[in-house]
Scaffold this motif. Structure first.
Motif, mmCIF file in Angstrom:
data_model
loop_
_atom_site.group_PDB
_atom_site.id
_atom_site.type_symbol
_atom_site.label_atom_id
_atom_site.label_comp_id
_atom_site.label_asym_id
_atom_site.label_seq_id
_atom_site.Cartn_x
_atom_site.Cartn_y
_atom_site.Cartn_z
ATOM 1 N N UNK A 1 0.858 -1.180 0.000
ATOM 2 C CA UNK A 1 0.000 0.000 0.000
ATOM 3 C C UNK A 1 0.897 1.232 0.000
ATOM 4 N N UNK A 2 0.722 2.083 -0.995
ATOM 5 C CA UNK A 2 1.651 3.208 -1.168
ATOM 6 C C UNK A 2 0.894 4.530 -1.142
ATOM 7 N N UNK A 3 1.264 5.379 -0.206
ATOM 8 C CA UNK A 3 0.734 6.740 -0.145
ATOM 9 C C UNK A 3 1.749 7.650 -0.833
ATOM 10 N N UNK A 4 1.305 8.372 -1.863
ATOM 11 C CA UNK A 4 2.196 9.201 -2.670
ATOM 12 C C UNK A 4 2.101 10.662 -2.232
ATOM 13 N N UNK A 5 3.248 11.256 -1.980
ATOM 14 C CA UNK A 5 3.316 12.682 -1.667
ATOM 15 C C UNK A 5 4.298 13.338 -2.633
ATOM 16 N N UNK A 6 3.762 14.110 -3.556
ATOM 17 C CA UNK A 6 4.596 14.779 -4.540
ATOM 18 C C UNK A 6 4.742 16.257 -4.213
ATOM 19 N N UNK A 7 5.966 16.730 -4.221
ATOM 20 C CA UNK A 7 6.236 18.141 -3.935
ATOM 21 C C UNK A 7 7.239 18.669 -4.964
ATOM 22 N N UNK A 8 7.064 19.934 -5.295
ATOM 23 C CA UNK A 8 8.015 20.586 -6.184
ATOM 24 C C UNK A 8 9.386 20.622 -5.514
ATOM 25 N N UNK A 9 10.421 20.356 -6.279
ATOM 26 C CA UNK A 9 11.785 20.382 -5.741
ATOM 27 C C UNK A 9 12.051 21.707 -5.020
ATOM 28 N N UNK A 10 12.500 21.605 -3.770
ATOM 29 C CA UNK A 10 12.757 22.790 -2.968
ATOM 30 C C UNK A 10 11.677 23.079 -1.944
ATOM 31 N N UNK A 11 10.587 22.297 -1.965
ATOM 32 C CA UNK A 11 9.507 22.490 -0.990
ATOM 33 C C UNK A 11 10.015 22.208 0.426
ATOM 34 N N UNK A 12 9.444 22.895 1.391
ATOM 35 C CA UNK A 12 9.911 22.780 2.773
ATOM 36 C C UNK A 12 9.088 21.792 3.597
ATOM 37 N N UNK A 13 7.776 21.708 3.341
ATOM 38 C CA UNK A 13 6.904 20.864 4.155
ATOM 39 C C UNK A 13 5.994 20.016 3.272
ATOM 40 N N UNK A 14 5.392 19.004 3.886
ATOM 41 C CA UNK A 14 4.400 18.170 3.223
ATOM 42 C C UNK A 14 3.273 17.907 4.225
ATOM 43 N N UNK A 15 2.046 17.926 3.750
ATOM 44 C CA UNK A 15 0.885 17.738 4.612
ATOM 45 C C UNK A 15 0.360 16.309 4.500
ATOM 46 N N UNK A 16 0.118 15.690 5.648
ATOM 47 C CA UNK A 16 -0.427 14.337 5.708
ATOM 48 C C UNK A 16 -1.703 14.380 6.534
ATOM 49 N N UNK A 17 -2.786 13.793 6.025
ATOM 50 C CA UNK A 17 -4.046 13.825 6.750
ATOM 51 C C UNK A 17 -4.023 12.842 7.912
ATOM 52 N N UNK A 18 -4.900 13.076 8.857
ATOM 53 C CA UNK A 18 -4.993 12.187 10.015
ATOM 54 C C UNK A 18 -5.338 10.768 9.579
ATOM 55 N N UNK A 19 -6.247 10.644 8.616
ATOM 56 C CA UNK A 19 -6.640 9.326 8.140
ATOM 57 C C UNK A 19 -5.462 8.589 7.516
ATOM 58 N N UNK A 20 -4.623 9.299 6.762
ATOM 59 C CA UNK A 20 -3.453 8.677 6.150
ATOM 60 C C UNK A 20 -2.472 8.185 7.215
ATOM 61 N N UNK A 21 -2.325 8.947 8.280
ATOM 62 C CA UNK A 21 -1.432 8.546 9.368
ATOM 63 C C UNK A 21 -1.960 7.292 10.062
ATOM 64 N N UNK A 22 -3.266 7.267 10.313
ATOM 65 C CA UNK A 22 -3.867 6.119 11.003
ATOM 66 C C UNK A 22 -3.738 4.852 10.165
ATOM 67 N N UNK A 23 -3.982 4.980 8.854
ATOM 68 C CA UNK A 23 -3.844 3.819 7.976
ATOM 69 C C UNK A 23 -2.410 3.297 8.017
ATOM 70 N N UNK A 24 -1.437 4.198 7.997
ATOM 71 C CA UNK A 24 -0.030 3.797 8.048
ATOM 72 C C UNK A 24 0.296 3.076 9.357
ATOM 73 N N UNK A 25 -0.268 3.551 10.451
ATOM 74 C CA UNK A 25 -0.025 2.916 11.746
ATOM 75 C C UNK A 25 -0.692 1.544 11.825
ATOM 76 N N UNK A 26 -1.830 1.392 11.144
ATOM 77 C CA UNK A 26 -2.548 0.118 11.159
ATOM 78 C C UNK A 26 -1.946 -0.911 10.212
ATOM 79 N N UNK A 27 -1.153 -0.468 9.249
ATOM 80 C CA UNK A 27 -0.539 -1.373 8.276
ATOM 81 C C UNK A 27 0.982 -1.141 8.242
ATOM 82 N N UNK A 28 1.645 -1.280 9.374
ATOM 83 C CA UNK A 28 3.072 -0.905 9.453
ATOM 84 C C UNK A 28 3.989 -1.711 8.538
#
Length: 218
Positions: free
Chosen positions: A136-163
């Motif tokens: 299971x792959x969550x994709x986060x694409x950012x322009x080169x040079x970006x400082x931060x990336x936003x992750x939703x609470x649901x995405x974090x929970x799914x990652x914790x449930x499928x380590x």
């Protein structure tokens, strides 16, 4: 203009409503207007998906107690949704990042499919042919040079449930017309370590720190 949907959540609501005309009714407390984007609605949806996602995916069987026949009938349900068809920079970046990761998965011998429209908490399901196991792959694409990336609470929970199965794919997308062929990708396993607080809907992470923790796709 004051946005009725962007109020902070409260521990107690005397009254809520889903129509603006019902916010103020004589003799009743002023209602909180619950609409798309309201923190209470977002938290309710996240909590429901967290606890019952697998059950919701199974569907249901409806039984008519007044019908004694054995004939099976199907209930057709049409869902209307808005798909991301933007051609601006954000839409192009998201498409380029997903395309790049799917190509990387194919190069590794896996069989990826894009499931981002299903709102699973990740964007790609990649099948391992030898075992049938899914990555299971969550994709986060950012322009080169970006400082931060936003992750939703649901995405974090799914990652914790499928380590053991979830991968956070970080994609650096260049500012160029051929961005899909010049993306840099790092894979990060077990990217999150604790569940966000109840009222949190998303978390901003330092892009460089996550990138340095990742590795080439494997």
């Amino acid at each position: 203009m004051f946005d009725l949907c962007k109020q902070s959540p409260r521990k107690f609501y005397e009254r809520i409503c889903f129509e603006k005309d019902l916010i103020s009714i004589s003799g009743k407390p002023l209602a909180a207007f619950i609409c798309s984007g309201h923190s209470l609605l977002d938290a309710t949806i996240d909590l429901t998906l967290e606890r019952h996602r697998d059950l919701l995916k199974q569907g249901t069987i409806l039984v008519d107690e007044n019908d004694s026949s054995e004939e099976t009938r199907a209930l057709v349900y049409l869902e209307h949704s808005i798909q991301d068809a933007r051609t601006n920079l954000n839409g192009s970046r998201r498409k380029a990042a997903t395309t790049a990761v799917m190509e990387a998965e194919r190069n590794l011998g896996y069989e990826p499919i894009d499931v981002s429209h299903q709102k699973c908490g990740y964007d790609i399901e990649s099948r391992i042919p030898e075992t049938g196991q899914l990555r299971f792959i969550e994709v986060k694409g950012r322009i080169t040079g970006a400082k931060t990336v936003t992750v939703t609470k649901n995405e974090i929970i799914i990652a914790l449930n499928k380590p053991d199965n979830l991968i956070l794919a970080l994609v650096q997308v260049p500012l160029a017309e051929d961005m899909e062929s010049n993306c840099s990708i790092h894979y990060l396993r077990r990217p999150f370590h604790k569940e966000p607080d109840f009222a949190v809907t998303s978390v901003n992470y330092d892009w460089l720190e996550l990138w340095q923790q990742g590795t080439e796709p494997i």
